[in-house]
Design a protein around this motif. Structure first.
Motif, PDB file in Angstrom:
ATOM      1  N   ASP A  22       0.831  -1.210   0.000  1.00 51.40           N
ATOM      2  CA  ASP A  22       0.000   0.000   0.000  1.00 51.40           C
ATOM      3  C   ASP A  22       0.861   1.255   0.000  1.00 51.40           C
ATOM      4  O   ASP A  22       0.544   2.235  -0.674  1.00 51.40           O
ATOM      5  CB  ASP A  22      -0.956   0.006   1.191  1.00 51.40           C
ATOM      6  CG  ASP A  22      -2.145  -0.929   0.979  1.00 51.40           C
ATOM      7  OD1 ASP A  22      -2.399  -1.325  -0.180  1.00 51.40           O
ATOM      8  OD2 ASP A  22      -2.814  -1.256   1.972  1.00 51.40           O
ATOM      9  N   ALA A  23       1.949   1.232   0.755  1.00 51.69           N
ATOM     10  CA  ALA A  23       2.847   2.390   0.789  1.00 51.69           C
ATOM     11  C   ALA A  23       3.483   2.630  -0.575  1.00 51.69           C
ATOM     12  O   ALA A  23       3.557   3.768  -1.051  1.00 51.69           O
ATOM     13  CB  ALA A  23       3.928   2.194   1.850  1.00 51.69           C
ATOM     14  N   ALA A  28       3.903   5.753  -5.420  1.00 49.36           N
ATOM     15  CA  ALA A  28       4.004   5.781  -6.880  1.00 49.36           C
ATOM     16  C   ALA A  28       2.978   6.735  -7.482  1.00 49.36           C
ATOM     17  O   ALA A  28       3.246   7.393  -8.482  1.00 49.36           O
ATOM     18  CB  ALA A  28       3.811   4.377  -7.442  1.00 49.36           C
ATOM     19  N   THR A  29       1.812   6.814  -6.855  1.00 49.09           N
ATOM     20  CA  THR A  29       0.750   7.683  -7.349  1.00 49.09           C
ATOM     21  C   THR A  29       1.035   9.158  -7.071  1.00 49.09           C
ATOM     22  O   THR A  29       0.889   9.994  -7.952  1.00 49.09           O
ATOM     23  CB  THR A  29      -0.593   7.302  -6.694  1.00 49.09           C
ATOM     24  OG1 THR A  29      -0.832   5.925  -6.937  1.00 49.09           O
ATOM     25  CG2 THR A  29      -1.721   8.123  -7.258  1.00 49.09           C
ATOM     26  N   ASP A  30       1.432   9.453  -5.833  1.00 50.95           N
ATOM     27  CA  ASP A  30       1.688  10.841  -5.425  1.00 50.95           C
ATOM     28  C   ASP A  30       2.801  10.845  -4.382  1.00 50.95           C
ATOM     29  O   ASP A  30       2.533  10.780  -3.185  1.00 50.95           O
ATOM     30  CB  ASP A  30       0.413  11.455  -4.845  1.00 50.95           C
ATOM     31  CG  ASP A  30       0.593  12.894  -4.398  1.00 50.95           C
ATOM     32  OD1 ASP A  30       1.606  13.528  -4.768  1.00 50.95           O
ATOM     33  OD2 ASP A  30      -0.293  13.397  -3.681  1.00 50.95           O
ATOM     34  N   PRO A  31       4.058  10.938  -4.818  1.00 46.34           N
ATOM     35  CA  PRO A  31       5.178  10.833  -3.874  1.00 46.34           C
ATOM     36  C   PRO A  31       5.158  11.896  -2.777  1.00 46.34           C
ATOM     37  O   PRO A  31       5.496  11.613  -1.632  1.00 46.34           O
ATOM     38  CB  PRO A  31       6.420  10.978  -4.739  1.00 46.34           C
ATOM     39  CG  PRO A  31       5.978  10.995  -6.135  1.00 46.34           C
ATOM     40  CD  PRO A  31       4.498  11.115  -6.178  1.00 46.34           C
ATOM     41  N   VAL A  32       4.744  13.091  -3.107  1.00 45.97           N
ATOM     42  CA  VAL A  32       4.763  14.178  -2.119  1.00 45.97           C
ATOM     43  C   VAL A  32       3.603  14.056  -1.137  1.00 45.97           C
ATOM     44  O   VAL A  32       3.761  14.261   0.061  1.00 45.97           O
ATOM     45  CB  VAL A  32       4.741  15.555  -2.828  1.00 45.97           C
ATOM     46  CG1 VAL A  32       4.653  16.685  -1.826  1.00 45.97           C
ATOM     47  CG2 VAL A  32       5.970  15.709  -3.708  1.00 45.97           C
ATOM     48  N   GLY A  33       2.432  13.684  -1.608  1.00 52.28           N
ATOM     49  CA  GLY A  33       1.253  13.635  -0.749  1.00 52.28           C
ATOM     50  C   GLY A  33       0.890  12.259  -0.224  1.00 52.28           C
ATOM     51  O   GLY A  33      -0.150  12.102   0.424  1.00 52.28           O
ATOM     52  N   ALA A  34       1.724  11.264  -0.468  1.00 53.78           N
ATOM     53  CA  ALA A  34       1.405   9.887  -0.070  1.00 53.78           C
ATOM     54  C   ALA A  34       1.248   9.752   1.445  1.00 53.78           C
ATOM     55  O   ALA A  34       0.342   9.065   1.919  1.00 53.78           O
ATOM     56  CB  ALA A  34       2.473   8.930  -0.580  1.00 53.78           C
ATOM     57  N   ALA A  38      -2.219   8.553   3.393  1.00 55.68           N
ATOM     58  CA  ALA A  38      -2.285   7.453   4.357  1.00 55.68           C
ATOM     59  C   ALA A  38      -2.822   7.941   5.700  1.00 55.68           C
ATOM     60  O   ALA A  38      -3.641   7.258   6.333  1.00 55.68           O
ATOM     61  CB  ALA A  38      -0.905   6.818   4.530  1.00 55.68           C
ATOM     62  N   GLN A  39      -2.405   9.114   6.123  1.00 58.67           N
ATOM     63  CA  GLN A  39      -2.916   9.686   7.378  1.00 58.67           C
ATOM     64  C   GLN A  39      -4.405   9.996   7.263  1.00 58.67           C
ATOM     65  O   GLN A  39      -5.164   9.800   8.214  1.00 58.67           O
ATOM     66  CB  GLN A  39      -2.140  10.950   7.752  1.00 58.67           C
ATOM     67  CG  GLN A  39      -0.754  10.682   8.242  1.00 58.67           C
ATOM     68  CD  GLN A  39      -0.722  10.040   9.616  1.00 58.67           C
ATOM     69  OE1 GLN A  39      -1.722   9.917  10.306  1.00 58.67           O
ATOM     70  NE2 GLN A  39       0.454   9.619  10.020  1.00 58.67           N
ATOM     71  N   ASP A  68      10.155   6.822   1.022  1.00 60.83           N
ATOM     72  CA  ASP A  68      10.174   7.916   0.049  1.00 60.83           C
ATOM     73  C   ASP A  68      10.579   9.231   0.710  1.00 60.83           C
ATOM     74  O   ASP A  68       9.829   9.788   1.506  1.00 60.83           O
ATOM     75  CB  ASP A  68       8.805   8.065  -0.604  1.00 60.83           C
ATOM     76  CG  ASP A  68       8.870   8.802  -1.925  1.00 60.83           C
ATOM     77  OD1 ASP A  68       9.789   9.630  -2.107  1.00 60.83           O
ATOM     78  OD2 ASP A  68       8.021   8.533  -2.783  1.00 60.83           O
ATOM     79  N   LEU A  69      11.736   9.706   0.360  1.00 61.01           N
ATOM     80  CA  LEU A  69      12.252  10.947   0.940  1.00 61.01           C
ATOM     81  C   LEU A  69      11.505  12.181   0.456  1.00 61.01           C
ATOM     82  O   LEU A  69      11.607  13.244   1.062  1.00 61.01           O
ATOM     83  CB  LEU A  69      13.742  11.092   0.626  1.00 61.01           C
ATOM     84  CG  LEU A  69      14.635   9.996   1.197  1.00 61.01           C
ATOM     85  CD1 LEU A  69      16.071  10.181   0.724  1.00 61.01           C
ATOM     86  CD2 LEU A  69      14.556   9.983   2.707  1.00 61.01           C
ATOM     87  N   ARG A  70      10.764  12.054  -0.634  1.00 62.34           N
ATOM     88  CA  ARG A  70      10.023  13.194  -1.176  1.00 62.34           C
ATOM     89  C   ARG A  70       8.728  13.468  -0.426  1.00 62.34           C
ATOM     90  O   ARG A  70       8.141  14.540  -0.577  1.00 62.34           O
ATOM     91  CB  ARG A  70       9.710  12.969  -2.651  1.00 62.34           C
ATOM     92  CG  ARG A  70      10.964  12.831  -3.503  1.00 62.34           C
ATOM     93  CD  ARG A  70      10.611  12.410  -4.895  1.00 62.34           C
ATOM     94  NE  ARG A  70      10.116  11.021  -4.846  1.00 62.34           N
ATOM     95  CZ  ARG A  70       9.682  10.349  -5.906  1.00 62.34           C
ATOM     96  NH1 ARG A  70       9.659  10.918  -7.080  1.00 62.34           N
ATOM     97  NH2 ARG A  70       9.276   9.103  -5.783  1.00 62.34           N
ATOM     98  N   ALA A  71       8.266  12.523   0.368  1.00 58.13           N
ATOM     99  CA  ALA A  71       6.990  12.667   1.069  1.00 58.13           C
ATOM    100  C   ALA A  71       7.069  13.802   2.088  1.00 58.13           C
ATOM    101  O   ALA A  71       7.985  13.867   2.895  1.00 58.13           O
ATOM    102  CB  ALA A  71       6.629  11.364   1.770  1.00 58.13           C
ATOM    103  N   GLU A  72       6.098  14.690   2.008  1.00 58.97           N
ATOM    104  CA  GLU A  72       6.012  15.771   2.991  1.00 58.97           C
ATOM    105  C   GLU A  72       5.345  15.241   4.250  1.00 58.97           C
ATOM    106  O   GLU A  72       4.406  14.449   4.180  1.00 58.97           O
ATOM    107  CB  GLU A  72       5.194  16.930   2.427  1.00 58.97           C
ATOM    108  CG  GLU A  72       5.890  17.665   1.328  1.00 58.97           C
ATOM    109  CD  GLU A  72       5.101  18.878   0.865  1.00 58.97           C
ATOM    110  OE1 GLU A  72       4.024  19.156   1.423  1.00 58.97           O
ATOM    111  OE2 GLU A  72       5.577  19.538  -0.063  1.00 58.97           O
TER     112      GLU A  72
END
Length: 90
Positions: A22-23, A28-34, A38-39, A68-72
């Motif tokens: 799931d992660a 893959a769909t939205d690296p920044v908002g993933a 999930a939250q 993913d290091l790009r995730a905010e």
């Protein structure tokens, strides 16, 4: 006893694979908002009273943060998501 332990370990591995899949899908769909997605899903599950689903998505969020290091990940945004889900259920 050993059989029980093996079953427990395999079940834990299976759950971890689910979190990871799931992660990866969210990242893959939205690296920044993933992480936020999930939250959001965890907060929605919590608001619906589904503790198991809430725990799953919380684990997915932590897995997104790990892979993913790009995730905010800003606490204020996560708090706003939780407040929005709580307000929607009142």
């Amino acid at each position: 006893m050993i059989g029980f332990l093996r079953q427990w370990i395999e079940r834990r591995r299976e759950l971890r694979r689910c979190w990871q899949e799931d992660a990866k899908r969210l990242a893959a769909t939205d690296p920044v908002g993933a992480y936020y997605e999930a939250q959001r899903r965890a907060a929605l599950s919590r608001a619906q009273g589904n503790a198991g689903e809430c725990l799953h998505w919380a684990k997915v969020a932590s897995e997104v943060a790990r892979i993913d290091l790009r995730a905010e990940m800003h606490f204020e945004v996560v708090k706003a998501i939780a407040d929005q889900e709580s307000a929607g259920r009142r």
